[in-house]
Structure formats: structure tokens, C-alpha cells
Scaffold this motif. Structure first.
Motif, short mmCIF file in Angstrom:
data_model
loop_
_atom_site.label_atom_id
_atom_site.label_comp_id
_atom_site.label_asym_id
_atom_site.label_seq_id
_atom_site.Cartn_x
_atom_site.Cartn_y
_atom_site.Cartn_z
N ARG A 223 -3.83 -0.56 -6.33
CA ARG A 223 -4.64 -0.64 -7.56
C ARG A 223 -4.06 -1.64 -8.57
O ARG A 223 -4.79 -2.34 -9.26
CB ARG A 223 -4.75 0.74 -8.21
CG ARG A 223 -5.52 1.75 -7.37
CD ARG A 223 -5.70 3.07 -8.12
NE ARG A 223 -6.53 4.01 -7.36
CZ ARG A 223 -6.06 4.86 -6.47
NH1 ARG A 223 -4.76 4.90 -6.22
NH2 ARG A 223 -6.88 5.68 -5.83
N GLU B 25 2.46 1.61 -3.51
CA GLU B 25 1.49 2.06 -4.52
C GLU B 25 1.13 3.52 -4.30
O GLU B 25 0.94 4.28 -5.27
CB GLU B 25 0.25 1.17 -4.47
CG GLU B 25 0.49 -0.25 -4.96
CD GLU B 25 -0.26 -0.55 -6.24
OE1 GLU B 25 -0.37 0.33 -7.10
OE2 GLU B 25 -0.75 -1.69 -6.36
N ALA B 26 1.01 3.95 -3.04
CA ALA B 26 0.69 5.35 -2.76
C ALA B 26 1.80 6.28 -3.26
O ALA B 26 1.54 7.41 -3.65
CB ALA B 26 0.47 5.55 -1.26
N ALA B 27 3.03 5.75 -3.27
CA ALA B 27 4.18 6.55 -3.73
C ALA B 27 4.47 6.31 -5.21
O ALA B 27 5.49 6.79 -5.72
CB ALA B 27 5.40 6.19 -2.89
N ASP B 28 3.58 5.58 -5.90
CA ASP B 28 3.78 5.25 -7.32
C ASP B 28 5.12 4.58 -7.57
O ASP B 28 5.80 4.84 -8.58
CB ASP B 28 3.66 6.51 -8.20
CG ASP B 28 2.24 7.08 -8.19
OD1 ASP B 28 1.30 6.27 -8.18
OD2 ASP B 28 2.10 8.31 -8.19
N ASP C 227 -3.13 3.41 3.61
CA ASP C 227 -4.46 3.34 3.02
C ASP C 227 -4.48 2.18 2.02
O ASP C 227 -3.91 2.28 0.94
CB ASP C 227 -4.81 4.66 2.32
CG ASP C 227 -6.23 4.68 1.78
OD1 ASP C 227 -6.95 3.66 1.94
OD2 ASP C 227 -6.63 5.70 1.19
N LYS D 44 -6.72 1.18 0.20
CA LYS D 44 -7.44 1.50 -1.05
C LYS D 44 -6.50 2.06 -2.12
O LYS D 44 -6.87 2.16 -3.29
CB LYS D 44 -8.56 2.51 -0.76
CG LYS D 44 -9.69 1.96 0.10
CD LYS D 44 -10.88 2.88 0.13
CE LYS D 44 -10.56 4.20 0.85
NZ LYS D 44 -10.24 3.99 2.28
N LYS D 45 -5.29 2.43 -1.73
CA LYS D 45 -4.30 2.94 -2.69
C LYS D 45 -3.75 1.81 -3.57
O LYS D 45 -3.13 2.08 -4.61
CB LYS D 45 -3.14 3.61 -1.95
CG LYS D 45 -3.54 4.86 -1.17
CD LYS D 45 -3.90 6.00 -2.11
CE LYS D 45 -4.14 7.29 -1.31
NZ LYS D 45 -4.51 8.42 -2.21
N ALA E 77 0.83 -1.20 0.00
CA ALA E 77 0.00 0.00 0.00
C ALA E 77 0.87 1.25 0.00
O ALA E 77 0.58 2.23 -0.71
CB ALA E 77 -0.94 -0.01 1.20
N ALA E 78 1.93 1.24 0.82
CA ALA E 78 2.83 2.40 0.87
C ALA E 78 3.53 2.59 -0.47
O ALA E 78 3.71 3.73 -0.94
CB ALA E 78 3.85 2.21 1.99
N GLU F 3 3.06 8.23 8.19
CA GLU F 3 2.08 8.33 7.12
C GLU F 3 1.03 7.24 7.26
O GLU F 3 1.35 6.07 7.47
CB GLU F 3 2.77 8.21 5.75
CG GLU F 3 3.77 9.31 5.45
CD GLU F 3 3.10 10.67 5.27
OE1 GLU F 3 1.94 10.70 4.81
OE2 GLU F 3 3.75 11.68 5.59
N CYS G 228 -9.09 -3.63 0.34
CA CYS G 228 -8.33 -3.26 -0.87
C CYS G 228 -9.32 -2.94 -1.99
O CYS G 228 -9.32 -3.60 -3.06
CB CYS G 228 -7.38 -4.37 -1.26
SG CYS G 228 -6.10 -4.75 -0.04
#
Length: 418
Positions: free
Chosen positions: A344, A197-200, A339, A341-342, A194-195, A336, A371
């Protein structure tokens, strides 16, 4: 007295050393083929008693995987274990298959072993099942009592950092990477992804398989979950945390001792363990070597335990089992919020055992709803009938039903991605 338990344990272990040595000498004398006494029921009874005493009082070291070969596309290939990434509290162990050709480009599988008291070798059967289909890596966690205090602390944030760094290391050559988190490891794995994906982060894996993990322990709570909520974190801090004594390299480090974890495990099924040792005694007296060897193999693994750092253990108990921060969206990594849901791009497969008494049915399945950002076509769930917690990642039903389901899922997700 609680704080001195580790020292008392070490003192008793050393006190039994002369008796173990004498018993071991007696065992070798009795079992000598030149000793006519061993060929009698009385002699075998003495030998059986000596072996059980020695095994019940020894300290079991870290087992080996012992996976020397596998078959890929029907061809037997050698396996060489190599550490490809190392930090004080963990190494990334690669089961390198020594062959050339197209099969060498098979996708990678990172198996994240639970840091819950046993060594990663507890997943020997899990690793073995995927060697023909994937390029397998496993997290080889260090025993906290072997890590000098100068190396600093290790907590849940560090665990997540380690997983992110491993995934970034594995993604360097562009080959698809899949991940498999077993039991407790499911939580930091899904949080790390999740971390990322949130940071791309492009190193986010192609899929994650969560097996028997405590994602939401409010669902169908087990005795383990209820105990954590009933006692509260202060009780665990007072009664479960001890200081590593001399002469271990980690002397002075606060830990949750492996022997304490093992005591809890065995107390849950004490009658079964007593019966198993009585049966082994009878097998030895009767000369049933095969049955006795199965007992040795199981308990050599089961009784080999490792210490956990106090900060990691307490954070896991409090944040995962008491405060339920993961399903409530309250868990933070380096300040941080995590999430789910981040997530994807990374596909999700959850696996549960019908008779799991550690992570109840539904606790891992909860990740499917949490998720929510993963498309439905990239999510799946498997409930295995007739297996408990251990059977989710090992045993005949795992090899027959679960492992093929995982292999099919990873291949399907690679096709969708392509």
C-alpha cells in the motif's frame, strides 16, 4: 552423461591450457614493436588468429565496475566501492561518493541485479546513470561454485530474506530508500516488499521500479516462457543440474552452470556471434583498434558467467515460469502466502521494452493490477519504444529516456510522501 558435463567442461578447459599459453606467447612475440612481421598483413593475421583462439578458450573472471568518478550538481566526486552487508551468497555493494554537503543526503537506490547467470557488473551502465542523483547500492551475487557446501543451500525463500535484510539495513538512518529490480529480480523484489508490508515493517521502501520482469509470463509469452512450459520441471532437473567438480571451493554443490546458460544465450543468436568474431578478426588485421576494443569490452562482460544454486534455479523455473504462482496468488515465502495487494505504501513504476524477447510486453505491466492496494497516484508505467530486453536497463535510449523517467518518479513519490 548429462551429470558429467561439468567435469568434461573442466577437463577440456585444462586440456587447452598449454595451447592457450603457447598462443599467448606467440601473440606477444608477433605484436612486439621490434618484430617487423607485425607490420605486414600476414603478421597481423597470425596475431588476430592467436588472440581469437585465446579469447574463445579462456575462462572469463568476474569483471569490475570500474566507476571511479561521477558528477553531482556539476561537481566531480570520487567513488569508492565498499561492501556494507555480507552473506555467503551475496554482498551489498555501495558506491560511496566522497563529498560533503546537502547532496550527501540524496535518497538511496537499491538496484537488485538479476541472479540469472551474469554478474552484477552487467548493470554497470544502470549504476552509472543513477550515481549523480542517488546514493546507489547493488546486490553483488556470489558465483555458487565459489561457495563451500558447508554454507548450506540458497533458494527463492533465501533470496527474499536477503532483500528484506538489506532493506532493513538501508532504512536505519531514515533517508528515503527506492528499489529497482531488473528482469528476474523483479519477482523476489515485489514479493519481499509484499511480505514486509503485510508485516507492517517500517523498512519497506518508498518505491519499487520493476524493469522487464517476468511477473506474469502467461501474458504475451516469449520463446523462453514457452520452453519452460513445454519441457516441465523434471526435464530441467535432469538436463540442467550438475555438480561442481574439484578444484572449486563449491565442490559437491548442485548448480545450474553458467557455461550452460551462456550456451543457451549464444545458441539463440549464433549467427550474430559468429559474425561479430569474424568482424573482430578483420578489425585486428586492418589495425582498427577502437572497433576491436569495443568487441573485447562487450565479450569480456558477456562471456563472464556464474553458476546458480540448483534449488534457486529450479524453484524459479517451476514457480514463476511453469506454475505462475505470483499472478495466481499461490507463491509462499516461509509457508506464508505472498499477497501483492498488501502493498500500500510503496510506490510502483513498471518499465518494459517494445521489442523485449525475454519478458514480453505486458508481463511486467501485470504488476500494476496485481498490486491493487497501491493508490493510483503512486503507480505509473513506461513502455520504451525501439528497445529489446537489454535496452530496458542499458544503452542510449535507457540513458536518454528511461533513467530520467525513473529519477523523476522517485522524486515525485518523495514529495507525495512528505
Amino acid at each position: 552423461m548429462d551429470r558429467m558435463s561439468y567435469h568434461v567442461y573442466e577437463m577440456l578447459h585444462l586440456a587447452f591450457a598449454p595451447a592457450r599459453a603457447a598462443t599467448d606467447a606467440l601473440l606477444h612475440t608477433i605484436k612486439s614493436p621490434l618484430n617487423p612481421l607485425y607490420h605486414t598483413s600476414f603478421g597481423r593475421s597470425i596475431a588476430a588468429s592467436a588472440e581469437l583462439f585465446e579469447r574463445m578458450t579462456r575462462r572469463y573472471g568476474k569483471p569490475i565496475f570500474g566507476l571511479d568518478t561521477t558528477k553531482v550538481d556539476g561537481v566531480e566526486v570520487d567513488i569508492v566501492e565498499e561492501h556494507v552487508w555480507t552473506k555467503p551468497f551475496c554482498s551489498l555493494l555501495h558506491f560511496s561518493r566522497r563529498f560533503e554537503g546537502e547532496a550527501s543526503r540524496q535518497s538511496k537506490l537499491l538496484i537488485v541485479a538479476p541472479m540469472s547467470g551474469h554478474y552484477a557488473t552487467l548493470l554497470r551502465g544502470t549504476v552509472e546513470a543513477f550515481l549523480p542523483s542517488h546514493d546507489v547500492y547493488v546486490t553483488d551475487w556470489a558465483d555458487a561454485r565459489t561457495v563451500p557446501v558447508i554454507e548450506g543451500a540458497f533458494d527463492l525463500d533465501d533470496y527474499i530474506d536477503y532483500l528484506e535484510e538489506m532493506l532493513q539495513h538501508l532504512a536505519q538512518d531514515g533517508i528515503p530508500v527506492h528499489t529497482l529490480g531488473v528482469c528476474q529480480a523483479s519477482v523476489p523484489l515485489v514479493c519481499a516488499i509484499a511480505a514486509m508490508e503485510a508485516a507492517d515493517d517500517p523498512a519497506a521502501p518508498d518505491s519499487m521500479i520493476l524493469m522487464g520482469g517476468p511477473i506474469d509470463t502467461r501474458v504475451n509469452p516469449t520463446a523462453v516462457n514457452k520452453l519452460a512450459e513445454k519441457r516441465g520441471i523434471d526435464w530441467f532437473r535432469r538436463h540442467c543440474i550438475h555438480t561442481v567438480p574439484f578444484p572449486h571451493a563449491g565442490m559437491g554443490r548442485d548448480v545450474y552452470p553458467g557455461f550452460l546458460q551462456l550456451s543457451g544465450f549464444m545458441a539463440m543468436n549464433i549467427e550474430r556471434h559468429v559474425t561479430a568474431h569474424m568482424e573482430m578478426f578483420n578489425h585486428l588485421v586492418e589495425g582498427d583498434g577502437d572497433s576491436a576494443e569495443k568487441h573485447r569490452d562487450f565479450y569480456d562482460e558477456y562471456l563472464a558467467v556464474m553458476d546458480l544454486t540448483a534449488e534457486f534455479y529450479l524453484q524459479t523455473v517451476e514457480r514463476v515460469f511453469i506454475k505462475h504462482e505470483v499472478p495466481l496468488g499461490l507463491l509462499r515465502h516461509r509457508g506464508e502466502l505472498i499477497d501483492l495487494k498488501k502493498i500500500r505504501r510503496t510506490a510502483l513504476l513498471t518499465v518494459e521494452g517494445e521489442k523485449d524477447d525475454i519478458s514480453g510486453v505486458g508481463q511486467t505491466l501485470a504488476a500494476q493490477e496485481l498490486c491493487a492496494g497501491i493508490p493510483a497516484a503512486r503507480k505509473s508505467h513506461h513502455l520504451q519504444e525501439g528497445v529489446g530486453h537489454y535496452g530496458v536497463f542499458n544503452g542510449s535510449r535507457f540513458r536518454r529516456d528511461i533513467a530520467p523517467r525513473i529519477v523523476a518518479f522517485t522524486r515525485e513519490m518523495e514529495k507525495v510522501e512528505a
